[in-house]
Design an enzyme around this catalytic site. Sequence first.
Site, PDB file in Angstrom:
ATOM      1  CG  HIS A 276     -11.074   8.261   1.560  1.00  0.00           C
ATOM      2  ND1 HIS A 276     -12.090   7.172   1.212  1.00  0.00           N
ATOM      3  CD2 HIS A 276     -10.061   7.346   2.088  1.00  0.00           C
ATOM      4  CE1 HIS A 276     -11.722   5.980   1.561  1.00  0.00           C
ATOM      5  NE2 HIS A 276     -10.559   6.219   2.033  1.00  0.00           N
TER       6      HIS A 276
ATOM      7  CG  PHE B 247      -2.200  -0.131   0.906  1.00  0.00           C
ATOM      8  CD1 PHE B 247      -2.836  -1.214  -0.017  1.00  0.00           C
ATOM      9  CD2 PHE B 247      -3.104   0.695   1.353  1.00  0.00           C
ATOM     10  CE1 PHE B 247      -4.222  -1.285   0.091  1.00  0.00           C
ATOM     11  CE2 PHE B 247      -4.580   0.493   1.318  1.00  0.00           C
ATOM     12  CZ  PHE B 247      -5.129  -0.549   0.515  1.00  0.00           C
TER      13      PHE B 247
ATOM     14  CG  HIS C  52      -8.800   7.355  -1.741  1.00  0.00           C
ATOM     15  ND1 HIS C  52      -8.382   6.905  -2.885  1.00  0.00           N
ATOM     16  CD2 HIS C  52      -8.537   6.514  -0.900  1.00  0.00           C
ATOM     17  CE1 HIS C  52      -7.910   5.646  -2.967  1.00  0.00           C
ATOM     18  NE2 HIS C  52      -7.977   5.290  -1.671  1.00  0.00           N
TER      19      HIS C  52
ATOM     20  NE  ARG D  80      -5.100   6.170   0.676  1.00  0.00           N
ATOM     21  CZ  ARG D  80      -5.915   5.430   1.315  1.00  0.00           C
ATOM     22  NH1 ARG D  80      -6.721   6.078   2.360  1.00  0.00           N
ATOM     23  NH2 ARG D  80      -6.521   4.180   1.435  1.00  0.00           N
TER      24      ARG D  80
ATOM     25  CG  LEU E 225     -12.349   3.723  -2.049  1.00  0.00           C
ATOM     26  CD1 LEU E 225     -11.508   4.952  -2.114  1.00  0.00           C
ATOM     27  CD2 LEU E 225     -12.407   3.173  -0.782  1.00  0.00           C
TER      28      LEU E 225
ATOM     29  NE  ARG F 184      -7.655   6.952   6.876  1.00  0.00           N
ATOM     30  CZ  ARG F 184      -7.602   5.944   5.914  1.00  0.00           C
ATOM     31  NH1 ARG F 184      -7.003   5.071   5.887  1.00  0.00           N
ATOM     32  NH2 ARG F 184      -8.659   6.133   5.071  1.00  0.00           N
TER      33      ARG F 184
ATOM     34  CD  GLU G 273      -2.832   3.888  -0.728  1.00  0.00           C
ATOM     35  OE1 GLU G 273      -3.443   5.025  -1.015  1.00  0.00           O
ATOM     36  OE2 GLU G 273      -2.053   3.299  -0.081  1.00  0.00           O
TER      37      GLU G 273
ATOM     38  CD  GLN H 289      -6.342   9.625   3.225  1.00  0.00           C
ATOM     39  OE1 GLN H 289      -6.852   8.914   3.293  1.00  0.00           O
ATOM     40  NE2 GLN H 289      -5.140   9.950   3.446  1.00  0.00           N
TER      41      GLN H 289
END
Lengths: 235, 587, 119
Positions: free
Chosen positions: B353, B118, B242, B286, B252, B398, B255, B240
Amino acid sequence: MLQVSIYRFNPETDATPQMQDYSIDTGGKDLMVLDVLELIKAEHDSTVTYRRSCREGVCGSDGLNINGKNGLACITPLSETVRKNKLVIRPLPGLPVVRDLVVDMSLFYAQYEKIEPYLQNDTPAPAIERLQSPEDRAKLDGLYECILCACCSTSCPSFWWNPDRFVGPAGLLQAYRFLADSRDQATDERLAKLDDPFSVFRCHGIQNCVNVCPKGLNPTRAIGHIRTMLLNRAA
Amino acid sequence: MRTISFDGVIVGGGGAGMRAALQLAQSGYKTAVISKVFPTRSHTVSAQGGITCAIASADPQDDWRWHMYDTVKGSDYIGDQDAIEYMCSVGPEAIFELEHMGLPFSRTEEGRIYQRPFGGQSKNYGEGGQAARTCAAADRTGHALLHTLYQNNVKNQTVFFNEWFATDLVKNSDGAVVGVIAICIETGETVYVKSKATVFATGGAGRIYASTTNAHINTGDGMGMALRAGVPAQDMEMWQFHPTGIYGAGTLVTEGCRGEGGYLVNADGERFMERYAPNAKDLAGRDVVARSMILEILEGRGCGPEGDHVKLKLDHLGEEVLESRLPGICELSRTFAHVDPVKEPIPVVPTCHYMMGGIPTNIHGQALTVDAQGSDEIIPGLYACGEVACVSVHGANRLGGNSLLDLVVFGRASGLFIEDALKQGIELRDATTSDIEEANQRLISLNEGSAGENVAALRKELQGVMQNYFGVFRNGEFMQEGVKKLADLKERIANVHLEDKSNAFNTARIECLELQNLFETAEATAIVAEARKESRGAHAREDFTERNDDEWLCHSLYYREGQKVDKRGVNFTPRTVDTFQPKIRTY
Amino acid sequence: MVTQVTSFSRNGLSDWLIQRVSSLILLAYFLFIAVQIGLGVDYTQWRALHDTTAMKVFTLLAVGAFVAHAWIGLWTVFTDYLTEYMLGPIGNIIRPLLQIAVVLALVVYAIWVVQVIWG
């Protein structure tokens, strides 16, 4: 203008339910059915009542009867369901209506709880995870993805007639999810609890459940597996 | 008004709430979960890619300290290092518990939990290249996690108040929290739910923006209740975006797609992340990826007739990998983008997000405020965990896969702490009738109101302001204008008109109450975003483009009363490892 | 409340199996009879056939299968449609009455058949 007809019932003011019609301007877009409901609630009638949450087909809130077929409003595009410019939305059949498109799902959840939907394994857990081969894990595919939207169970006549005794396709799919899990040790107890004339055997294999499942799952096949396990256990 | 009493009440039936509830239910204390939707409809269900944790499956040498390093760096150094240390070190235990409960993780050939790479993950404190640390159940990890937690709560006979909506906190004359007012949505009955410990696990508030990956239900209810009760909000400017929300729909795309080898391309078909993050490329933080995408679009290399998005290329991974590792993504892409990822790239755009900020807490989930001397002060009776809490493990940005870990670890920690506290005995003064009436005031005014504006129109206006003035890139002048527009909305939203006064399953009433919570969250966001005069993590300002550690290496605090903005120190003293000193953050 | 006390075997799997085995027996019996009729048997041949012990046993088996099959099938239908859940409290009166009627009919049929082939 899209002609939308919605099942309406408010227990505080209505003695009987009725259908209410709305003409909706979709702007020529291929909206999802949920978008149409949101549009009606925002701009036409704030009293129209339905459940919704994720709007992407994973939470299972907005199972509805759309033009006669059960499905999730948020992932049913108009192009897939609307014929002759007409959209008829009713609550899921077979369960008591609380208000408008909201049904009381207690019976559905009770059947889910009845199959003890949790892993049972009394051996002391290791310090890391319990190992499971990719092959054994693959047996859970097509089972664990259920979102409890109740589209299947409420399309099943056997569940309509005996919602208190027949576990129904959703519950049985989950029953098999645990029977098929290599980590679960309660196979015999689980099967013993399913061996009455109602829980499993009210399934007559008409496959309405398979036809409507918005996640493409196959409860009839899972029920067949349970029956085979019951047969093998008895033999 | 009827009173119902419990030892512990958890508001919110998502991952954090149900993990906390499970801990308390197992300990035998009288526990209730109040959830405005049936628990498996909570937004945790939408989490896809996985839960990051150093369980040393993909790499036997993996170390939680490496995960800690990544998380501190990802937070742009305003994550609290004691909390991050706790999360990363306790994480494996919490993951193994979930597996023992039955969570159907994907597996490696050895039979261990499958881990995928990730964004922002490294080995050996950033020196050892890309790590694969995110434990996954295909691309449905949140679904698998949430259902497993619900199932185990059923097993442990937790009491659920499903489709009940908490409206406001009840405080006693000592300022301690002693429960909530809640409405049964089905009947419209209002009750006072009395509790020795009230845990907020109400999730995020992504619906303050017009374009969001969040569910309709993510309306910041916990933030609204907390702010109205005088609890401060921390780091609310940190939202955040995304990188990969489906263009147009906002849904969504995990990732994990990039973790499995997918990458972003611009209109020229160029893999542009190679220019912005030469090492991590598409797996940079991100915030970095989202900003790079916006820059590509602004510089005219966006895709489509409007040039307003980029594309996520996956077809080179082959149908077999896509259908086995990313089946849910294939489904979502076909439904919402009308694109089959096996053949064509998916159109994507940065989309709101996650709320990094929230109610400040310590690692036990105890809500905090700051006293006149600037030291932390515990708010008796109130706890928070999951997205609504700001422990803070995410700081200014995050890392993917850390949200599920956050909610499991701190849901569990809150439960453990409350169990202990209950054993030792919690004595809180009872709320008086007037305390309860005060908490119920908002609901009464809404029910009695006879004029005002329509909830949907007001909500749309609010979301538009946030989208336009507080997006990926921010600018002081613009934000001041945004703050003014919010000030104009304030009274109008307070007086939102509820036309339908019926009791049975009245979702219009709930939407009005939610809108007021959205507003509290949005206002906090706007005011601190304007106040933080630097760029850090997800907070990127065009007028202050650099990170300013001299003035802003700290949390922001926002108090509703007087719209006061304050600062709070970041914890740099982990217990078992050395402090990670702030460095320039590159990927 | 519908109970399973009146079910044939009080066990879902057994009922299910009996239903399938009995249908095979009935299918075999009726095919056999159909073939005989198709061959154009006269009355003497028909009597002679049914006087053999094997045929008597076969007929008896078929009657047993018919009784079991009919009971399980009708019991399922009754407990689907004629229940308290579907009809209200009256369901709990109508269903047992109809069940008794069906039991009586099946017993009468069975005795009648026995009388015919052994009488």
